[in-house]
Design a protein around this motif. Structure first.
Motif, PDB file in Angstrom:
ATOM      1  N   ALA A 150      46.084  38.688  26.850  1.00 33.54           N
ATOM      2  CA  ALA A 150      47.181  37.893  27.403  1.00 33.54           C
ATOM      3  C   ALA A 150      46.991  37.691  28.902  1.00 33.54           C
ATOM      4  O   ALA A 150      46.845  38.668  29.661  1.00 33.54           O
ATOM      5  N   PHE A 151      46.982  36.440  29.317  1.00 32.07           N
ATOM      6  CA  PHE A 151      46.884  36.076  30.725  1.00 32.07           C
ATOM      7  C   PHE A 151      47.891  34.975  31.018  1.00 32.07           C
ATOM      8  O   PHE A 151      48.228  34.172  30.141  1.00 32.07           O
ATOM      9  N   SER A 152      48.349  34.918  32.261  1.00 29.90           N
ATOM     10  CA  SER A 152      49.179  33.794  32.693  1.00 29.90           C
ATOM     11  C   SER A 152      48.260  32.607  32.960  1.00 29.90           C
ATOM     12  O   SER A 152      47.280  32.729  33.705  1.00 29.90           O
ATOM     13  N   LEU A 153      48.575  31.470  32.355  1.00 25.62           N
ATOM     14  CA  LEU A 153      47.722  30.291  32.438  1.00 25.62           C
ATOM     15  C   LEU A 153      48.565  29.076  32.802  1.00 25.62           C
ATOM     16  O   LEU A 153      49.566  28.777  32.140  1.00 25.62           O
ATOM     17  N   LEU A 154      48.169  28.403  33.870  1.00 28.19           N
ATOM     18  CA  LEU A 154      48.859  27.197  34.328  1.00 28.19           C
ATOM     19  C   LEU A 154      47.993  25.988  34.032  1.00 28.19           C
ATOM     20  O   LEU A 154      46.805  25.968  34.363  1.00 28.19           O
ATOM     21  N   ALA A 205      55.470  31.943  36.965  1.00 31.96           N
ATOM     22  CA  ALA A 205      56.606  31.680  36.077  1.00 31.96           C
ATOM     23  C   ALA A 205      56.178  31.536  34.619  1.00 31.96           C
ATOM     24  O   ALA A 205      57.034  31.521  33.725  1.00 31.96           O
ATOM     25  N   ARG A 206      54.880  31.424  34.363  1.00 33.02           N
ATOM     26  CA  ARG A 206      54.393  31.255  33.000  1.00 33.02           C
ATOM     27  C   ARG A 206      54.401  32.579  32.246  1.00 33.02           C
ATOM     28  O   ARG A 206      54.067  33.629  32.801  1.00 33.02           O
ATOM     29  N   SER A 207      54.781  32.521  30.976  1.00 32.85           N
ATOM     30  CA  SER A 207      54.684  33.704  30.122  1.00 32.85           C
ATOM     31  C   SER A 207      53.225  33.900  29.719  1.00 32.85           C
ATOM     32  O   SER A 207      52.533  32.915  29.408  1.00 32.85           O
ATOM     33  N   PRO A 208      52.740  35.136  29.719  1.00 30.48           N
ATOM     34  CA  PRO A 208      51.347  35.372  29.325  1.00 30.48           C
ATOM     35  C   PRO A 208      51.086  34.882  27.901  1.00 30.48           C
ATOM     36  O   PRO A 208      51.954  34.960  27.035  1.00 30.48           O
TER      37      PRO A 208
END
Length: 326
Positions: A150-154, A205-208
């Motif tokens: 799981a990573f935060s990805l924009l 602000a992104r969910s992982p």
């Protein structure tokens, strides 16, 4: 003082007055090192004033000692390079090639960071794969892989950004990857402080989400003479022996000016984490979620940064155009 102070403040975006500015920088340095230490990472920020010729006002030396925990000592070129070698944990061997015969002092700053990933890359998953340097050139380099983590990805219209946390999650590396192989220049042209802050806020602000991550191992060593770019930005008074005003350091206007500004950096990224060092010398002279994991493969030129997530301070910012060692 005077035009020298105004130009430096404008070009470097120093908004507070000097007293507040020094206090803020000192606090930030201490907060950054404390945050890294508390999360199990190593961050050293060291400062020094090396007296290579004449003297400097006692008030200025006291300011450096009390606010920046700076070392103040007399020395020569060898002493300057030895100090940088020590503070960069042996990663930067030489910051200056020479000193002016009229050199009065050299102001030094060195930053060293060594961080371990929150989730390390298995070494057995590292394999050689193509990296597209340009539309016409391709090289093979070792690629590290993390599967379904799981990573935060924009996602933006022309690039994506991914946050890779270090242990403790107080610091992270953010990779900004253009969609196009040749899209790095366009991305860099938009890399203003305001845009970067907005992108990082959106990323945080992104969910992982689960990501198949491929990242090349790389080791970068760079060296820059910062005088020409600083002059091009409009900072000319500090380098002019006729009008430079560093009277706050104890010298009359026109008697002390900046002769050279050298910056060197070292960054190595591998399966365990990141090791990075940087040093600067200023010489003064007189006279969306999907069912399948998203794929983030940094196989063409990209930007990266290492930041303190609490304060938002950037420790390092760089570009990888070709990760293959020369």
């Amino acid at each position: 003082r005077g035009a020298t102070e105004r130009q430096m403040a404008e070009i470097l975006h120093f908004e507070p007055g000097q007293a507040e500015l020094h206090h803020t920088f000192g606090d930030v340095n201490r907060q950054l090192t404390a945050t890294a230490r508390d999360s199990g990472q190593k961050l050293n920020i060291a400062n020094a004033l090396v007296l290579t010729g004449g003297g400097i006002a006692k008030d200025y030396k006291d300011l450096l000692k009390t606010t920046y925990d700076a070392e103040v000592f007399r020395g020569n070129l060898a002493a300057i390079n030895a100090w940088v070698l020590d503070k960069s944990e042996g990663r930067i061997e030489k910051i200056l090639e020479e000193l002016s015969r009229d050199s009065v002092c050299t102001i030094l700053n060195a930053v060293y960071f060594k961080g371990s990933w929150q989730n390390r890359f298995p070494k057995e998953d590292t394999v050689d794969a193509p990296f597209q340097v340009s539309q016409q050139q391709q090289v093979r380099v070792p690629f590290m892989h993390r599967q379904r983590k799981a990573f935060s990805l924009l996602r933006k219209t022309d690039f994506r950004a991914l946050s890779i946390p270090y242990e403790g999650e107080a610091l992270d590396m953010v990779v900004l990857l253009p969609h196009a192989v040749d899209g790095l220049a366009a991305l860099e042209s938009r890399l203003t402080g305001e845009n970067l802050a907005q992108w990082l806020d959106e990323l945080d602000a992104r969910s992982p989400e689960k990501v198949e991550l491929g990242l090349p191992k790389f080791r970068l060593e760079t060296s820059y003479d910062l005088v020409p770019p600083l002059k091009n930005l409009g900072m000319k008074a500090p380098f002019s022996k006729e009008i430079a005003d560093f009277s706050g350091m104890g010298w009359p206007q026109g008697k002390l000016w900046i002769g050279q500004v050298r910056h060197k950096a070292f960054v190595e990224v591998n399966e365990e984490g990141t090791e990075a060092a940087a040093a600067t010398a200023v010489g003064m002279v007189t006279t969306v979620m999907v069912e399948q994991p998203a794929v983030f493969r940094a196989d063409h030129p990209f930007l990266f940064l290492i930041r303190d997530r609490k304060s938002g301070a950037l420790l390092f910012l760089g570009r990888v155009a070709n990760p293959r060692p020369e």
